[in-house]
Motif scaffolding. Sequence first.
Motif, PDB file in Angstrom:
ATOM      1  N   ILE A  10     -11.950  11.934 -30.906  1.00  0.00           N
ATOM      2  CA  ILE A  10     -12.573  12.106 -29.596  1.00  0.00           C
ATOM      3  C   ILE A  10     -12.199  10.887 -28.762  1.00  0.00           C
ATOM      4  N   VAL A  11     -11.650  11.118 -27.582  1.00  0.00           N
ATOM      5  CA  VAL A  11     -11.213  10.034 -26.702  1.00  0.00           C
ATOM      6  C   VAL A  11     -12.141   9.995 -25.490  1.00  0.00           C
ATOM      7  N   PHE A  12     -12.791   8.841 -25.280  1.00  0.00           N
ATOM      8  CA  PHE A  12     -13.679   8.621 -24.136  1.00  0.00           C
ATOM      9  C   PHE A  12     -12.935   7.720 -23.145  1.00  0.00           C
ATOM     10  N   THR A  13     -12.799   8.170 -21.880  1.00  0.00           N
ATOM     11  CA  THR A  13     -12.028   7.420 -20.889  1.00  0.00           C
ATOM     12  C   THR A  13     -12.813   7.313 -19.587  1.00  0.00           C
ATOM     13  N   ILE A  14     -12.844   6.105 -19.026  1.00  0.00           N
ATOM     14  CA  ILE A  14     -13.433   5.853 -17.703  1.00  0.00           C
ATOM     15  C   ILE A  14     -12.338   5.266 -16.822  1.00  0.00           C
ATOM     16  N   TRP A  15     -12.141   5.867 -15.642  1.00  0.00           N
ATOM     17  CA  TRP A  15     -11.105   5.432 -14.704  1.00  0.00           C
ATOM     18  C   TRP A  15     -11.723   4.600 -13.599  1.00  0.00           C
ATOM     19  N   HIS A  16     -11.111   3.429 -13.369  1.00  0.00           N
ATOM     20  CA  HIS A  16     -11.518   2.541 -12.269  1.00  0.00           C
ATOM     21  C   HIS A  16     -13.027   2.273 -12.312  1.00  0.00           C
ATOM     22  N   GLY A  17     -13.519   1.944 -13.487  1.00  0.00           N
ATOM     23  CA  GLY A  17     -14.949   1.708 -13.646  1.00  0.00           C
ATOM     24  C   GLY A  17     -15.326   0.255 -13.450  1.00  0.00           C
ATOM     25  N   GLY A  18     -16.529   0.042 -12.917  1.00  0.00           N
ATOM     26  CA  GLY A  18     -17.061  -1.304 -12.788  1.00  0.00           C
ATOM     27  C   GLY A  18     -17.667  -1.786 -14.103  1.00  0.00           C
TER      28      GLY A  18
ATOM     29  N   VAL B 182     -22.988  10.617 -16.810  1.00  0.00           N
ATOM     30  CA  VAL B 182     -22.025   9.511 -16.814  1.00  0.00           C
ATOM     31  C   VAL B 182     -20.653  10.071 -16.460  1.00  0.00           C
ATOM     32  N   GLN B 183     -20.027   9.498 -15.443  1.00  0.00           N
ATOM     33  CA  GLN B 183     -18.705   9.943 -15.017  1.00  0.00           C
ATOM     34  C   GLN B 183     -17.651   9.406 -15.986  1.00  0.00           C
ATOM     35  N   MET B 184     -17.100  10.294 -16.817  1.00  0.00           N
ATOM     36  CA  MET B 184     -16.055   9.908 -17.760  1.00  0.00           C
ATOM     37  C   MET B 184     -15.345  11.157 -18.250  1.00  0.00           C
ATOM     38  N   ASP B 185     -14.166  10.954 -18.829  1.00  0.00           N
ATOM     39  CA  ASP B 185     -13.414  12.040 -19.448  1.00  0.00           C
ATOM     40  C   ASP B 185     -13.652  12.001 -20.956  1.00  0.00           C
ATOM     41  N   ILE B 186     -14.001  13.155 -21.531  1.00  0.00           N
ATOM     42  CA  ILE B 186     -14.194  13.274 -22.981  1.00  0.00           C
ATOM     43  C   ILE B 186     -13.275  14.381 -23.467  1.00  0.00           C
ATOM     44  N   GLN B 187     -12.328  14.032 -24.309  1.00  0.00           N
ATOM     45  CA  GLN B 187     -11.343  14.992 -24.792  1.00  0.00           C
ATOM     46  C   GLN B 187     -11.205  14.876 -26.306  1.00  0.00           C
ATOM     47  N   ILE B 188     -10.806  15.991 -26.922  1.00  0.00           N
ATOM     48  CA  ILE B 188     -10.509  16.023 -28.352  1.00  0.00           C
ATOM     49  C   ILE B 188      -8.999  16.026 -28.513  1.00  0.00           C
ATOM     50  N   VAL B 189      -8.483  15.028 -29.214  1.00  0.00           N
ATOM     51  CA  VAL B 189      -7.047  14.893 -29.447  1.00  0.00           C
ATOM     52  C   VAL B 189      -6.781  15.211 -30.915  1.00  0.00           C
ATOM     53  N   LYS B 190      -5.959  16.230 -31.160  1.00  0.00           N
ATOM     54  CA  LYS B 190      -5.635  16.644 -32.521  1.00  0.00           C
ATOM     55  C   LYS B 190      -4.273  16.099 -32.910  1.00  0.00           C
TER      56      LYS B 190
END
Length: 728
Positions: free
Chosen positions: A56-64, A41-49
């Motif tokens: 945990i932040v899950f982000t999808i850019w320009h997704g349908g 799955v095309q997405m950004d998964i980052q840990i924000v402290k």
Amino acid sequence: MKDISSVETLVIPADVTVAIKARKVTVTGPRGTLQKNVGHVQMDIQIVKTAKDNKIVFTIWHGGRKHVACLRTIKSAVENMITGVTRGFLYKMKLVYAHFPINAIPSDNGESLQIRNFLGEKIVRECPMLEGTKVSLSEIKDELILQGNDIEKVSQSAASITDKCRVKNKDIRKFLDGVYISERTNVVQEESKDVAIVVLPTCSCIITTKTYGNMSSNPELFPSLGDVADRTDASNGVEGEELTDMQTVESLCMRCHDQGTTRLLLTTIPYFKEIIVSSFYCEHCGFRDTEIQSAGEIQPKGCTFTVHMLSREDLGRQLVKSNWATVTIPEFQLTIPPGRGQLTTVEGLIRDTVRDLAIEQPVRRIVDPETAAKIDALLKPLRDILDIDESDEDGAAGRDGDTEVMVEQDRDTGRPFVPFSIQVDDPSGNSYLAFKESPADPQWNLRAYNRTNEQNVKLGLVAEGAETTEAEKLESAAAATDAMHRARAVKPEDGSTVPEEVFSFPSTCMSCGHEQETLMKPINIPYFKDVIIMSTNCYACGYRDVEVKSGGKISEKGKRITLKVEAGDEDALSRDMLKSDTCGLEIPEIDLALQPGTLGGRFTTLEGILNEIYDELSTKVFRTGDSATAGVGQIGREDPEARGFADFLQGLKDVMAVKRDFTLILDDPVANSYLQNLNAPEPDPDMEIDEYERTKEQNDDLGISDMVLEGYNEEAEGAPTALEAKTE
């Protein structure tokens, strides 16, 4: 239309560590580590402290639309991983069957499951668990427990078990046998906000406690008596240490009408069930009282325990009397009606009876001399049994002081002991009277029975005055007729001349009291004889019962069948077995002996009858001996009889798993029992069949001695019969 970005966040608990590398998520917690690759799955998964917590932040850019739908899915998957490493996942599965009991046996340390006797088949179904998933048997009958950290593997393992036991080539609307998921929960339960209210009528008090998930299976809510005793000893002398197992409240003393103290303890009796123990003490008058209430469910059948008391040592047998039980001593015409529940011994019950009857005797002798004289006549043999004088009728009950000293003073007269019988009849099935060492105790007997409609009304299982409506009668009759037509369509495969007709007659359901139909059909067992199978199915409450009766004449001789089984011979457990209601069963290696009539008539397998015996004993039996013994459950101070019964149950488990050699003996004085010969028609080298002449006592018990077998024609013509001529 596409959004610029879609974002989901997930808070990381303090005791969990999350690592993310190339969309491969690794979650570590108290219960272990889980990994999941979400690179598809095309997405950004980052840990924000942050200073407050980590996310945990899950982000999808320009997704349908479909692409954004995956965002919530990935978040839920990671959330399940966090739950798995902190609390785990637990699935409960129920074994559902109508006639053939399903036997589930975990193997390989819980990594595999064997399912036997599904729909009566001899095929052994192997169900391997996925990695990290363990399967075990629950304390509840016919229930499995699957647990692990990965919800996908736990759920897939449960689905594989269900698929292995799927009914094929039959109407699944009628054949519901199988293994189904009954509950989904966690291994570690979170504290809920539910409230359990315990009401004790005799104490006029209400106790409110927090509940933790499933009350009956939580060891913290129902600790054993031994655990409570150990924690009490450990807390003595420690400042600030309070015992939280017991709840203490003030309540009214029924003797001096001042305020006393009631202590409530929710505990579990080994091999029995959960109970609530209530102990009252009044510091003003010294009055003490102990009462129990069942915290479990009403049993499917009522029970009657009968014990022949032959010596004063038998008075130490432990007794659990529910508030529905009736205690009878026929020799003294004494009946104790249903009342408060008690956890005591036979001696304690008789002492309480003597105390309650004698406490008002001085006044009764003046007001009603006739009644007082009858009570005195009853109290005299009871005091002789206890070996006490009239001045000591209270014994140690209801008084403050040294119990052991008073008991020793009471027993110095040396009165002879008069044997008697005591009977405990409980329609709820929640009472118990202990045996000695094993169920083979010749002085002890247990009989289970179906409740009447009046008993169901008293227990609150059926509404008072409930009658079968015309619609219910028509529906029940239609269902029974449909079942009868289906049964008629079944024809013997061997082409024998067994009648195809299924007889039907009306009867009354022993569970709910509604009208029902009982079906009866004669069949032939190869190399044995004709038998009659009677099937009852109540379409109002779902109650089912199957009985097997002999269809031929009474044999002239009795029959004893002896089967020797070697360790590891699992094929022996699949032998078909017909146990009539006149047949006794013995396994000498583990001191197991069932009297004739126990479990009734059964047509099952050897494995099925052993499972029924284990289920009956493991749910009805607990510790034996004097309940006043201190230190019950503590290491080094346990009752040797309790340990002996635990060894007996372990031996029965070994027999069920064929881990040891054993000998099965079926003794039927009317030769109506049968055990399958695997080498038929050739003799079976492991099985011996002996015929013997019945004794006069056996003929009297079976009613054969009173049968008139000749002279019926003479009786019809007016001539004296053979029995009348013999009498003259």
